[in-house]
Every structure is written in structure tokens, then in C-alpha cells.
Write a protein that holds these residues in place. Structure first.
Motif, mmCIF file in Angstrom:
data_model
loop_
_atom_site.group_PDB
_atom_site.id
_atom_site.type_symbol
_atom_site.label_atom_id
_atom_site.label_comp_id
_atom_site.label_asym_id
_atom_site.label_seq_id
_atom_site.Cartn_x
_atom_site.Cartn_y
_atom_site.Cartn_z
ATOM 1 N N LYS A 104 2.815 -0.118 2.708
ATOM 2 C CA LYS A 104 2.605 0.998 3.627
ATOM 3 C C LYS A 104 1.395 1.834 3.190
ATOM 4 O O LYS A 104 0.585 2.255 4.014
ATOM 5 N N ALA A 105 1.246 2.033 1.871
ATOM 6 C CA ALA A 105 0.107 2.792 1.361
ATOM 7 C C ALA A 105 -1.202 2.089 1.692
ATOM 8 O O ALA A 105 -2.187 2.717 2.102
ATOM 9 N N GLU A 136 -1.630 -0.094 4.152
ATOM 10 C CA GLU A 136 -1.773 -0.104 5.611
ATOM 11 C C GLU A 136 -2.366 1.204 6.128
ATOM 12 O O GLU A 136 -3.217 1.206 7.034
ATOM 13 N N LEU A 137 -1.976 2.330 5.522
ATOM 14 C CA LEU A 137 -2.435 3.644 5.985
ATOM 15 C C LEU A 137 -3.721 4.101 5.297
ATOM 16 O O LEU A 137 -4.214 5.191 5.568
ATOM 17 N N GLY A 138 -4.256 3.279 4.405
ATOM 18 C CA GLY A 138 -5.538 3.595 3.790
ATOM 19 C C GLY A 138 -5.478 4.495 2.580
ATOM 20 O O GLY A 138 -6.474 5.128 2.220
ATOM 21 N N TYR A 139 -4.324 4.549 1.914
ATOM 22 C CA TYR A 139 -4.203 5.424 0.749
ATOM 23 C C TYR A 139 -5.143 4.999 -0.383
ATOM 24 O O TYR A 139 -5.621 5.836 -1.150
ATOM 25 N N ARG A 196 -9.863 8.327 0.962
ATOM 26 C CA ARG A 196 -8.519 7.962 1.365
ATOM 27 C C ARG A 196 -8.279 8.249 2.840
ATOM 28 O O ARG A 196 -8.711 9.267 3.373
ATOM 29 N N GLY A 197 -7.551 7.329 3.465
ATOM 30 C CA GLY A 197 -7.217 7.508 4.869
ATOM 31 C C GLY A 197 -5.976 8.346 5.068
ATOM 32 O O GLY A 197 -5.673 8.777 6.193
ATOM 33 N N VAL A 198 -5.215 8.586 3.983
ATOM 34 C CA VAL A 198 -4.000 9.380 4.063
ATOM 35 C C VAL A 198 -3.770 10.018 2.693
ATOM 36 O O VAL A 198 -4.091 9.428 1.661
ATOM 37 N N GLU A 219 1.037 13.157 2.949
ATOM 38 C CA GLU A 219 1.225 12.525 4.264
ATOM 39 C C GLU A 219 1.958 11.197 4.123
ATOM 40 O O GLU A 219 2.803 10.857 4.958
ATOM 41 N N LEU A 220 1.633 10.447 3.074
ATOM 42 C CA LEU A 220 2.306 9.169 2.844
ATOM 43 C C LEU A 220 3.779 9.384 2.530
ATOM 44 O O LEU A 220 4.642 8.637 3.005
ATOM 45 N N GLU A 267 5.565 9.994 5.691
ATOM 46 C CA GLU A 267 5.703 8.746 6.449
ATOM 47 C C GLU A 267 6.867 7.916 5.923
ATOM 48 O O GLU A 267 7.594 7.277 6.692
#
Length: 232
Positions: free
Chosen positions: A176-177, A179-182, A187-189, A193-194, A197
Motif C-alpha cells: 500500500k505504501a 502504491e500510494l507513493g510513500y 513522497r506522494g503521501v 496520510e498513509l 488510509e
């Protein structure tokens, strides 16, 4: 699906804590834990006398008998330090912590495949018929404060090919990290925020990610120095 769970439990909860304190290099492997009789336990350390004295002074176990050793009689001729590769076999009686653990595993339709220890921790490999049994066993471990840390979960069908050192929860978190760009730069998230989620606290997620990173790094370093083994 039949599931194999690998976990670690502090020696203070199961046994040998005082032995580990007295003998820092102490290690052991139990040769079968369920069956009614006191189990046979292979041990090693600096020398037999030191290990036996530590076991005798450890209130968490009772030494029933000293059985044998598998010392390499040719080690002295080969230039190996005496005791370096020796193991000593004892029949031991464990206390209530181990007996309760056996009961919990049995009552949740599980089986203890292996039990060994080093560095103040027990490392157990348990077999269950399904994931529901795994969850039931884990809940009882938490109820009785075993402080069990799951290090790996594998399906029995893919034991030979399983490569990830991550638990199922750690694997899902890392996916998930990613996928969301962590892990992107930038960083995308954010971590906050992660965490939202995944519906976990900021601190819990931070600790989970650290454990995941440690497991991945350890596996990568091990892969470069020796082949991965499923059994100890």
C-alpha cells in the motif's frame, strides 16, 4: 489453507531467561514438545559444564537427565577450539509458560513444528489448518501476554518457493505504501496520510515500517552470504 507461522517469544515468558543471562552464547533446539514426556533439548555454549550449571540454576526448567553429546572427536586434530562445535543433549521439564503455550496451540488445531532459541528469545514454527486457527491462537497469546512477534507466515503449498521475510500484514503495508507513493522522491503521501488510509495509528505504522525494513534488509544481507533455509 494450511498455514505455517514463525514467531519469536521472549525467554522471560517461556524459559531459559536466567540461562541466557549467565551464558550469552547459549542456544538450544527442542526435539519435540508434545507427547506427554519431558522433551529432549539440544544445547550448546562455551562448554558442557558451563551450560549444565546454568541450567541447574535456572528455576524455569528442571534438568531431568544429561543424555549425550555430538562432539566431533577429531576437532582437536583439525585445530578447532574444543567445544566450538559441540552440542549437549538434556531431558528437561519446562514450567507453566511452555505448558500453557502447548495447550493453546493444541486447542486451536495447531502443531509445534520446531522450537529453538538464541539471544534471549524462543523461535517457534507452528502449523495450522487455516487462517482462522492462526487468528484464534494469536488472540490467546495476546490474552496471556506472551509478547509473540510474528516474523513470517507461509502457505504450506509454497513453503519451498516462499521468498518474502515479511508477515502478511507487513507485506500488505509495504504494498500500500508503494502504491500510494510513500517511497517516491518527493513522497506522494505522508506517514500520517498513509496511517489514515490503513486505519492504524501514526506510531503503529512507523513501527511496522521499521520492522518491515529491518526484515527486508536482513533477508537481503543473508541472501548475499548464504542460501535461505526454511528449516533451522
Amino acid at each position: 489453507m494450511t498455514t505455517v507461522v514463525e514467531l519469536e517469544i521472549p525467554a522471560a515468558r517461556l524459559g531459559f531467561a536466567r540461562t541466557f543471562d549467565r551464558v550469552s552464547t547459549f542456544e538450544f533446539q527442542v526435539g519435540g514438545m508434545i507427547g506427554g514426556s519431558s522433551p529432549l533439548v539440544w544445547t550448546n555454549g562455551p562448554d558442557r559444564e558451563t551450560v549444565e550449571q546454568a541450567l541447574e540454576a535456572d528455576s524455569s526448567v528442571e534438568v531431568i537427565a544429561s543424555i549425550a553429546d555430538d562432539a566431533d572427536e577429531s576437532s582437536a586434530d583439525d585445530g578447532v577450539t574444543p567445544g566450538q562445535n559441540d552440542r549437549w543433549l538434556f531431558r528437561l521439564e519446562f514450567g507453566d509458560g511452555v505448558k500453557l503455550l502447548e495447550q493453546i496451540v493444541t486447542e486451536t488445531d495447531g502443531a509445534i513444528l520446531t522450537a529453538r532459541g538464541a539471544n534471549g528469545r524462543w523461535m517457534l514454527k507452528l502449523l495450522f489448518d487455516d487462517r482462522e486457527s492462526v487468528s484464534a491462537c494469536h488472540e490467546l497469546f495476546e490474552q496471556y501476554e506472551y509478547r509473540a512477534a510474528v516474523t513470517r507466515i507461509s502457505g504450506i503449498d509454497d513453503l519451498a518457493s516462499a521468498q518474502t521475510p515479511l508477515t502478511e500484514t507487513q507485506y500488505e503495508t509495504i504494498c500500500k505504501a508503494h502504491e500510494l507513493g510513500y517511497f517516491d522522491v518527493p513522497r506522494g503521501v505522508t506517514l500520517k496520510e498513509l496511517a489514515a488510509e490503513l486505519d492504524v495509528s501514526h506510531q503503529a505504522l512507523s513501527e511496522r515500517l521499521r520492522r518491515s525494513h529491518a526484515a527486508l534488509v536482513s533477508a537481503e544481507l543473508s541472501e548475499r552470504t548464504a542460501p535461505m533455509e526454511i528449516d533451522p
